[in-house]
Motif scaffolding. Structure first.
Motif, PDB file in Angstrom:
ATOM      1  N   GLU A  13     -81.277 -60.320  65.127  1.00 14.37           N
ATOM      2  CA  GLU A  13     -80.579 -61.597  64.986  1.00 14.37           C
ATOM      3  C   GLU A  13     -80.065 -61.792  63.567  1.00 14.37           C
ATOM      4  O   GLU A  13     -80.821 -61.725  62.594  1.00 14.37           O
ATOM      5  CB  GLU A  13     -81.497 -62.754  65.369  1.00 14.37           C
ATOM      6  N   LEU A  14     -78.764 -62.028  63.450  1.00 12.20           N
ATOM      7  CA  LEU A  14     -78.121 -62.276  62.161  1.00 12.20           C
ATOM      8  C   LEU A  14     -78.132 -63.784  61.941  1.00 12.20           C
ATOM      9  O   LEU A  14     -77.314 -64.514  62.503  1.00 12.20           O
ATOM     10  CB  LEU A  14     -76.698 -61.725  62.194  1.00 12.20           C
ATOM     11  N   SER A  15     -79.077 -64.251  61.134  1.00 13.83           N
ATOM     12  CA  SER A  15     -79.346 -65.684  61.074  1.00 13.83           C
ATOM     13  C   SER A  15     -79.193 -66.224  59.666  1.00 13.83           C
ATOM     14  O   SER A  15     -79.309 -65.503  58.671  1.00 13.83           O
ATOM     15  CB  SER A  15     -80.754 -65.981  61.588  1.00 13.83           C
ATOM     16  N   VAL A  16     -78.931 -67.520  59.583  1.00 14.36           N
ATOM     17  CA  VAL A  16     -78.834 -68.237  58.316  1.00 14.36           C
ATOM     18  C   VAL A  16     -79.754 -69.443  58.375  1.00 14.36           C
ATOM     19  O   VAL A  16     -79.782 -70.173  59.373  1.00 14.36           O
ATOM     20  CB  VAL A  16     -77.382 -68.684  58.048  1.00 14.36           C
ATOM     21  N   GLU A  17     -80.510 -69.659  57.318  1.00 19.49           N
ATOM     22  CA  GLU A  17     -81.391 -70.810  57.209  1.00 19.49           C
ATOM     23  C   GLU A  17     -80.895 -71.709  56.073  1.00 19.49           C
ATOM     24  O   GLU A  17     -80.701 -71.245  54.944  1.00 19.49           O
ATOM     25  CB  GLU A  17     -82.830 -70.374  56.937  1.00 19.49           C
ATOM     26  N   GLN A  18     -80.700 -72.996  56.397  1.00 19.85           N
ATOM     27  CA  GLN A  18     -80.270 -73.974  55.402  1.00 19.85           C
ATOM     28  C   GLN A  18     -81.456 -74.703  54.765  1.00 19.85           C
ATOM     29  O   GLN A  18     -81.275 -75.424  53.777  1.00 19.85           O
ATOM     30  CB  GLN A  18     -79.343 -75.005  56.056  1.00 19.85           C
TER      31      GLN A  18
ATOM     32  N   TRP B  51     -80.517 -71.640  50.505  1.00 18.98           N
ATOM     33  CA  TRP B  51     -79.723 -70.934  51.524  1.00 18.98           C
ATOM     34  C   TRP B  51     -80.189 -69.479  51.576  1.00 18.98           C
ATOM     35  O   TRP B  51     -80.348 -68.831  50.551  1.00 18.98           O
ATOM     36  CB  TRP B  51     -78.251 -71.001  51.142  1.00 18.98           C
TER      37      TRP B  51
ATOM     38  N   GLY C 197     -79.864 -65.838  54.285  1.00 19.98           N
ATOM     39  CA  GLY C 197     -79.519 -65.144  55.520  1.00 19.98           C
ATOM     40  C   GLY C 197     -80.466 -63.978  55.745  1.00 19.98           C
ATOM     41  O   GLY C 197     -81.096 -63.476  54.813  1.00 19.98           O
TER      42      GLY C 197
ATOM     43  N   ALA D  60     -81.394 -60.435  58.596  1.00 20.35           N
ATOM     44  CA  ALA D  60     -81.079 -59.565  59.727  1.00 20.35           C
ATOM     45  C   ALA D  60     -81.998 -58.361  59.663  1.00 20.35           C
ATOM     46  O   ALA D  60     -82.663 -58.116  58.650  1.00 20.35           O
ATOM     47  CB  ALA D  60     -79.615 -59.112  59.696  1.00 20.35           C
TER      48      ALA D  60
ATOM     49  N   ARG E 186     -68.580 -61.181  60.535  1.00 22.55           N
ATOM     50  CA  ARG E 186     -69.370 -61.848  59.516  1.00 22.55           C
ATOM     51  C   ARG E 186     -69.653 -60.834  58.420  1.00 22.55           C
ATOM     52  O   ARG E 186     -69.898 -59.652  58.703  1.00 22.55           O
ATOM     53  CB  ARG E 186     -70.678 -62.398  60.095  1.00 22.55           C
TER      54      ARG E 186
ATOM     55  N   GLU F 110     -72.463 -65.585  52.525  1.00 23.09           N
ATOM     56  CA  GLU F 110     -71.688 -65.144  53.676  1.00 23.09           C
ATOM     57  C   GLU F 110     -70.241 -65.615  53.499  1.00 23.09           C
ATOM     58  O   GLU F 110     -69.812 -66.602  54.111  1.00 23.09           O
ATOM     59  CB  GLU F 110     -72.280 -65.659  54.986  1.00 23.09           C
TER      60      GLU F 110
END
Length: 294
Positions: free
Chosen positions: A37-42, A63, A65, A67, A116, A147
């Protein structure tokens, strides 16, 4: 995802977070590529007023990201992402960690491409896996700081072929100078390779090498007492240190190898001692002090 529609490639950054250089060389990491999973956490935190039970909104945190990329081993281009000392050795002093830009693309059925790009990407953990009967595989855990949306898709990607695959039947292992001819599985794990440093920005400032923890695990058919002796025949309650080597070879006689030093058995066992039609095996987990590319 539609079959044959994905692209995954990386290029090493000149400096942390710079993204691709001018006319960069992009590499597909191997074959049989799989992307977790290619994910981003804020890192949002809710904001509340004392006279209202519902939140007024949320404020942003750091911030980040993430993977994971796994692939069948075909070459050593990915070494530049893992071995901070010139792509051949683990660091022996404080230094910046290597970073990369990763391009991930997906071709849509309507002919368009959604992509992305992860920049300022570091590898905090890498594993190399051998399994009897299967090709050698690599898994990279990736964290990234940015990103951007203004990075162009790679015009060309250096792509390996099936002839470049490192199969199990080209592998050899030695521990304390003794060959392991009936190795069933083995994993070289490199943890603590890199970490972010942060300041007055939501995005990382840069990346440095972390507290590296190499380890090596094996599961071989029991053939002699040497590994058992390392684990139990301790003199003065000390666990001795030995060296080990891993070597993989393709059908084209290309080799990739690793030299391990300061190898100490942390746990040792006998498995399938009384199981019919099954050989006695000895799963072992080793601590390792250092790893270099052979």
């Amino acid at each position: 995802m539609t079959a044959g529609a994905a692209t995954a490639a990386f290029t090493v950054e000149n400096s942390y977070g710079d993204g691709p250089a001018t006319d960069p060389t992009w590499y597909q990491p191997g074959v049989d590529v799989s992307v977790g999973e290619l994910s981003v956490e804020q890192a949002l935190e809710r904001v509340r007023q004392p006279d209202d039970p519902t939140p007024a909104g949320s404020r942003e945190g750091n911030w980040e990201g993430a993977a994971s990329v796994s692939f069948t081993l075909t070459d050593d281009n990915w070494h530049d992402l893992v071995f901070a000392d010139g792509g051949t050795a683990l660091p022996h002093s404080a230094m910046h960690a290597p970073s990369a830009a990763w391009y991930f693309g997906n071709d849509m059925p309507d002919g368009t491409t959604e992509s992305r790009v992860a920049t300022g990407a570091i590898v905090p953990e890498a594993t190399i896996n051998y399994e009897q009967g299967s090709p050698v595989t690599v898994e990279l855990t990736i964290l990234y700081g940015f990103e951007p949306t203004d990075v162009s898709a790679p015009s060309t990607i250096t792509t390996p072929s099936d002839n470049d695959i490192f199969e199990w039947h080209g592998a050899s292992f030695q521990v304390d100078g003794l060959g392991q001819s009936l190795m069933q599985s083995a994993t070289l794990s490199l943890a603590g390779l890199a970490r972010f440093r942060r300041g007055q920005s939501r995005h990382p400032y840069d990346a440095v090498v972390d507290a590296v923890e190499p380890s090596f695990s094996t599961d071989a058919t029991f053939t002699e007492r040497d590994q058992l002796a390392m684990a139990v025949d301790n003199v003065d309650d000390t666990v001795g240190k030995v060296s080990a080597t891993l070597s993989f070879e393709t059908s084209q006689a290309t080799t990739i190898g690793y030299n391990l030093t300061g190898v100490q058995p942390n746990s040792y066992g006998w498995s399938d001692l009384v199981t019919p039609d099954t050989d006695l095996s000895e799963p072992i987990d080793y601590h390792v002090a250092d790893v270099e590319v052979a």
